[in-house]
Write an enzyme that holds these catalytic residues in place. Sequence first.
Site, PDB file in Angstrom:
ATOM      1  N   LYS A   1    -142.805 -38.957 -44.151  1.00 54.74           N
ATOM      2  CA  LYS A   1    -142.066 -37.709 -44.368  1.00 54.74           C
ATOM      3  C   LYS A   1    -142.674 -36.595 -43.535  1.00 54.74           C
ATOM      4  O   LYS A   1    -141.967 -35.829 -42.876  1.00 54.74           O
ATOM      5  CB  LYS A   1    -142.077 -37.338 -45.858  1.00 54.74           C
ATOM      6  CG  LYS A   1    -141.212 -38.271 -46.704  1.00 54.74           C
ATOM      7  CD  LYS A   1    -141.403 -38.079 -48.208  1.00 54.74           C
ATOM      8  CE  LYS A   1    -140.604 -39.136 -48.974  1.00 54.74           C
ATOM      9  NZ  LYS A   1    -140.784 -39.080 -50.437  1.00 54.74           N
TER      10      LYS A   1
ATOM     11  N   GLN B   1    -144.355 -36.101 -54.589  1.00 53.69           N
ATOM     12  CA  GLN B   1    -144.172 -37.546 -54.512  1.00 53.69           C
ATOM     13  C   GLN B   1    -144.388 -38.189 -55.891  1.00 53.69           C
ATOM     14  O   GLN B   1    -145.351 -37.880 -56.587  1.00 53.69           O
ATOM     15  CB  GLN B   1    -145.146 -38.142 -53.474  1.00 53.69           C
ATOM     16  CG  GLN B   1    -144.938 -39.615 -53.176  1.00 53.69           C
ATOM     17  CD  GLN B   1    -143.596 -39.917 -52.494  1.00 53.69           C
ATOM     18  OE1 GLN B   1    -143.023 -39.086 -51.813  1.00 53.69           O
ATOM     19  NE2 GLN B   1    -143.108 -41.117 -52.687  1.00 53.69           N
TER      20      GLN B   1
ATOM     21  N   ASP C   1    -135.545 -32.894 -53.231  1.00 51.16           N
ATOM     22  CA  ASP C   1    -135.348 -34.226 -53.810  1.00 51.16           C
ATOM     23  C   ASP C   1    -134.093 -34.276 -54.681  1.00 51.16           C
ATOM     24  O   ASP C   1    -133.609 -35.354 -55.022  1.00 51.16           O
ATOM     25  CB  ASP C   1    -136.539 -34.588 -54.708  1.00 51.16           C
ATOM     26  CG  ASP C   1    -137.497 -35.572 -54.052  1.00 51.16           C
ATOM     27  OD1 ASP C   1    -137.039 -36.393 -53.233  1.00 51.16           O
ATOM     28  OD2 ASP C   1    -138.693 -35.529 -54.385  1.00 51.16           O
TER      29      ASP C   1
HETATM   30  N1  GUN Z   1    -141.041 -41.954 -55.000  1.00 47.04           N
HETATM   31  C1  GUN Z   1    -140.185 -42.930 -54.680  1.00 47.04           C
HETATM   32  N2  GUN Z   1    -139.025 -42.427 -54.199  1.00 47.04           N
HETATM   33  C2  GUN Z   1    -139.178 -41.093 -54.224  1.00 47.04           C
HETATM   34  C3  GUN Z   1    -138.335 -40.005 -53.844  1.00 47.04           C
HETATM   35  O1  GUN Z   1    -137.196 -40.163 -53.393  1.00 47.04           O
HETATM   36  N3  GUN Z   1    -138.864 -38.770 -54.005  1.00 47.04           N
HETATM   37  C4  GUN Z   1    -140.103 -38.561 -54.508  1.00 47.04           C
HETATM   38  N4  GUN Z   1    -140.514 -37.302 -54.654  1.00 47.04           N
HETATM   39  N5  GUN Z   1    -140.899 -39.538 -54.876  1.00 47.04           N
HETATM   40  C5  GUN Z   1    -140.439 -40.796 -54.723  1.00 47.04           C
END
Ligand code: GUN
Length: 294
Positions: free
Chosen positions: A52, A96, A119
């Site tokens: 990311k 995350q 998100d």
């Molecule tokens: N952990 C697994 N998938 C995601 C996601 O799409 N966003 C976040 N913040 N954590 C994750």
Amino acid sequence: MATHLDGKRVAEQVKASVADRVSQLKTVGVTPGLAVIQVGADPASSVYVRNKRRTCELLGFQSIAHDLPEATSETKLLQLIQHLNDDSQVHGILVQLPLPSGISPDKVMESINPTKDVDGFHPYNVGRLALGKPTLVPCTPLGIMRMLEYYHIVPAGKHAVVIGRSNTVGRPMAQLLLAADATVTVVHSKTPDAQSISREADILVVAMGRRQVVNRDWVKSGSVVVDVGIHRLDTGGLVGDCDFASVRDVASYLTPVPGGVGPMTIAMLMENTVRATETIVNRLDVSGSPENQR
Ligand code: GUN
């Protein structure tokens, strides 16, 4: 033999368009900033977070990294989020998941300013999606819809079956397909005979989180199959929730793993961030204050 739904290719197109929008914003003196917070050092999370941040930098965003120790208190994390909510250089905030056991993910998600919730996990954004009036939408299901659109696969009037009901994928996926006029069925771990329901799908989205379970016996001939799963084999390879070789023979379209849904998730995170930035900038133009948002 199924045609690949090439997430990598579609993601490149989305990212190119995002990069253009970032350039536009820079001409008015705004650099979109995305804060990515990781608590602890879960190895899978570390890979996602690194990706990311790297994509952020490639597209011209400011990447704001916060890596906190596993022992971080909930209070401390909430304070950091408050600080980022108030920071005008930060347009998107992502925490995350999963979080360490002492921290409530619900409290954390609710503490993020919904305008910066790239998100799409804040109850405000979840509620908007449930009302059919989406604002910021979770990246994985949004990316799947974009991929279907790219391949001219129209959900309207189709029977879409979603396997899995997670807040990150299954539930928002069902909402988006419903908003696109599909007839939607959600099956999950407590559904008796999920396989026979799955076999009725014109569009099948598999997000069960179990390795290579869905084979040709779960799939109607000619259907479109999207595999959200990602699992690392002992040999180092990656596989999905579908048995690719088996499903490939009956489906008309199928996402590969890797190179299907994964690249789309990151691309849509970038699109959500540039969108959040544009929203904030436009409100600033009108009100002169970034606090009068929503
Ligand atoms: N952990 C697994 N998938 C995601 C996601 O799409 N966003 C976040 N913040 N954590 C994750």
